[in-house]
Design a protein around this motif. Structure first.
Motif, PDB file in Angstrom:
ATOM      1  N   GLU A   1      -3.713  -9.070   6.175  1.00  0.00           N
ATOM      2  CA  GLU A   1      -4.388 -10.365   6.342  1.00  0.00           C
ATOM      3  C   GLU A   1      -5.469 -10.270   7.420  1.00  0.00           C
ATOM      4  O   GLU A   1      -5.359  -9.500   8.357  1.00  0.00           O
ATOM      5  CB  GLU A   1      -3.366 -11.428   6.786  1.00  0.00           C
ATOM      6  N   GLY A   2      -6.476 -11.108   7.282  1.00  0.00           N
ATOM      7  CA  GLY A   2      -7.443 -11.277   8.363  1.00  0.00           C
ATOM      8  C   GLY A   2      -8.669 -10.394   8.242  1.00  0.00           C
ATOM      9  O   GLY A   2      -8.783  -9.577   7.335  1.00  0.00           O
ATOM     10  N   PRO A   3      -9.582 -10.558   9.213  1.00  0.00           N
ATOM     11  CA  PRO A   3     -10.901  -9.913   9.132  1.00  0.00           C
ATOM     12  C   PRO A   3     -10.904  -8.418   9.401  1.00  0.00           C
ATOM     13  O   PRO A   3     -11.900  -7.757   9.120  1.00  0.00           O
ATOM     14  CB  PRO A   3     -11.693 -10.647  10.234  1.00  0.00           C
ATOM     15  N   LEU A   4      -9.827  -7.871   9.945  1.00  0.00           N
ATOM     16  CA  LEU A   4      -9.851  -6.450  10.306  1.00  0.00           C
ATOM     17  C   LEU A   4      -9.313  -5.544   9.207  1.00  0.00           C
ATOM     18  O   LEU A   4      -9.320  -4.321   9.355  1.00  0.00           O
ATOM     19  CB  LEU A   4      -9.035  -6.224  11.589  1.00  0.00           C
ATOM     20  N   VAL A   5      -8.843  -6.128   8.109  1.00  0.00           N
ATOM     21  CA  VAL A   5      -8.214  -5.300   7.067  1.00  0.00           C
ATOM     22  C   VAL A   5      -9.218  -4.307   6.499  1.00  0.00           C
ATOM     23  O   VAL A   5     -10.296  -4.683   6.049  1.00  0.00           O
ATOM     24  CB  VAL A   5      -7.656  -6.183   5.933  1.00  0.00           C
ATOM     25  N   GLY A   6      -8.836  -3.033   6.555  1.00  0.00           N
ATOM     26  CA  GLY A   6      -9.633  -1.967   5.963  1.00  0.00           C
ATOM     27  C   GLY A   6      -8.732  -1.096   5.116  1.00  0.00           C
ATOM     28  O   GLY A   6      -7.512  -1.279   5.098  1.00  0.00           O
ATOM     29  N   HIS A   7      -9.330  -0.154   4.429  1.00  0.00           N
ATOM     30  CA  HIS A   7      -8.545   0.709   3.540  1.00  0.00           C
ATOM     31  C   HIS A   7      -7.523   1.506   4.351  1.00  0.00           C
ATOM     32  O   HIS A   7      -7.870   2.157   5.338  1.00  0.00           O
ATOM     33  CB  HIS A   7      -9.481   1.666   2.806  1.00  0.00           C
ATOM     34  N   ARG A   8      -6.262   1.441   3.947  1.00  0.00           N
ATOM     35  CA  ARG A   8      -5.237   2.199   4.654  1.00  0.00           C
ATOM     36  C   ARG A   8      -5.310   3.662   4.222  1.00  0.00           C
ATOM     37  O   ARG A   8      -5.262   3.965   3.032  1.00  0.00           O
ATOM     38  CB  ARG A   8      -3.847   1.621   4.378  1.00  0.00           C
ATOM     39  N   VAL A   9      -5.432   4.538   5.195  1.00  0.00           N
ATOM     40  CA  VAL A   9      -5.555   5.969   4.918  1.00  0.00           C
ATOM     41  C   VAL A   9      -4.180   6.613   4.858  1.00  0.00           C
ATOM     42  O   VAL A   9      -3.880   7.409   3.965  1.00  0.00           O
ATOM     43  CB  VAL A   9      -6.413   6.658   6.017  1.00  0.00           C
ATOM     44  N   TRP A  10      -3.323   6.238   5.815  1.00  0.00           N
ATOM     45  CA  TRP A  10      -2.032   6.918   5.941  1.00  0.00           C
ATOM     46  C   TRP A  10      -1.155   6.093   6.882  1.00  0.00           C
ATOM     47  O   TRP A  10      -1.677   5.375   7.739  1.00  0.00           O
ATOM     48  CB  TRP A  10      -2.266   8.321   6.535  1.00  0.00           C
TER      49      TRP A  10
ATOM     50  N   VAL B   1      -2.972   4.456  10.027  1.00  0.00           N
ATOM     51  CA  VAL B   1      -4.357   4.918  10.124  1.00  0.00           C
ATOM     52  C   VAL B   1      -5.144   4.224   9.017  1.00  0.00           C
ATOM     53  O   VAL B   1      -4.749   4.261   7.849  1.00  0.00           O
ATOM     54  CB  VAL B   1      -4.457   6.448   9.951  1.00  0.00           C
ATOM     55  N   SER B   2      -6.245   3.588   9.411  1.00  0.00           N
ATOM     56  CA  SER B   2      -7.037   2.892   8.406  1.00  0.00           C
ATOM     57  C   SER B   2      -8.521   3.129   8.647  1.00  0.00           C
ATOM     58  O   SER B   2      -8.938   3.522   9.743  1.00  0.00           O
ATOM     59  CB  SER B   2      -6.735   1.388   8.422  1.00  0.00           C
ATOM     60  N   HIS B   3      -9.289   2.892   7.604  1.00  0.00           N
ATOM     61  CA  HIS B   3     -10.746   3.032   7.700  1.00  0.00           C
ATOM     62  C   HIS B   3     -11.348   1.696   8.110  1.00  0.00           C
ATOM     63  O   HIS B   3     -10.808   0.648   7.765  1.00  0.00           O
ATOM     64  CB  HIS B   3     -11.320   3.492   6.356  1.00  0.00           C
ATOM     65  N   ARG B   4     -12.437   1.758   8.809  1.00  0.00           N
ATOM     66  CA  ARG B   4     -13.169   0.547   9.183  1.00  0.00           C
ATOM     67  C   ARG B   4     -13.514  -0.245   7.919  1.00  0.00           C
ATOM     68  O   ARG B   4     -13.939   0.329   6.921  1.00  0.00           O
ATOM     69  CB  ARG B   4     -14.441   0.976   9.904  1.00  0.00           C
ATOM     70  N   PRO B   5     -13.347  -1.550   7.970  1.00  0.00           N
ATOM     71  CA  PRO B   5     -13.649  -2.349   6.767  1.00  0.00           C
ATOM     72  C   PRO B   5     -15.144  -2.420   6.483  1.00  0.00           C
ATOM     73  O   PRO B   5     -15.960  -2.173   7.371  1.00  0.00           O
ATOM     74  CB  PRO B   5     -13.097  -3.738   7.120  1.00  0.00           C
ATOM     75  N   VAL B   6     -15.457  -2.767   5.258  1.00  0.00           N
ATOM     76  CA  VAL B   6     -16.866  -2.979   4.910  1.00  0.00           C
ATOM     77  C   VAL B   6     -17.332  -4.295   5.526  1.00  0.00           C
ATOM     78  O   VAL B   6     -16.545  -5.214   5.740  1.00  0.00           O
ATOM     79  CB  VAL B   6     -17.094  -2.981   3.377  1.00  0.00           C
ATOM     80  N   GLY B   7     -18.603  -4.368   5.808  1.00  0.00           N
ATOM     81  CA  GLY B   7     -19.183  -5.558   6.406  1.00  0.00           C
ATOM     82  C   GLY B   7     -19.693  -6.522   5.350  1.00  0.00           C
ATOM     83  O   GLY B   7     -19.408  -6.380   4.157  1.00  0.00           O
TER      84      GLY B   7
END
Ligand SMILES: [Zn+2]
Length: 146
Positions: free
Chosen positions: A14-23, A30-36
């Motif tokens: 949830e929320g604005p920080l969600v990015g692709h989970r890597v592992w 560990v996750s990737h920075r979300p798209v803007g």
């Protein structure tokens, strides 16, 4: 822990920080920075976070600290292998959100000197991608973390 913590919310998807989970494992995510807003992001910018709500590095347990160090080391090797950057930078700051998170990001070859280390993506030659590129890179990085 708290309902207001943006990183705890992120871990719930949830929320604005969600990015692709890597592992992830029992201690680390560990996750990737979300798209803007433009649908892209700089490729190769990761966050290594404690699964538990711990506000800072010194608040981690030893077991968590070891798990995070191992994940960050493996992710850095993954970034090096997959992107061939000039540098892989790592920073623990924690001024904006009080939930342990470590920045880990590639500085691409030929990044102009005037781009500061923490703003390595602020030039047209940095590699950007959308959700598909992030998912593809994340899948390749996951192989280094597993
Ligand atoms: Zn939290």
């Amino acid at each position: 822990m708290t309902g207001e913590c943006l990183i705890c919310a992120k871990h719930r998807g949830e929320g604005p920080l969600v990015g692709h989970r890597v592992w992830a494992d029992e201690h680390v995510i560990v996750s990737h920075r979300p798209v803007g807003n433009d649908g892209t992001t700089v490729l190769g910018y990761l966050f290594v976070e404690s699964r538990r709500h711990a506000p800072s590095l010194d608040a981690l347990t030893e077991v968590e600290a070891v798990a995070i160090a191992r994940a960050a080391w493996r992710a850095a090797r993954g970034l090096r292998a997959e992107l061939g950057p000039e540098f892989v930078f790592s920073a623990i700051v924690g001024r904006s959100v009080a939930h342990f998170h470590q920045h880990l990001f590639a500085r691409y070859q030929n990044t102009p000197e005037q781009c500061s280390w923490m703003d390595s993506a602020a030039w047209p030659g940095s590699k950007r991608g959308g959700l598909d590129e992030v998912a593809d890179l994340s899948a390749r990085l996951a192989l280094h973390l597993g």
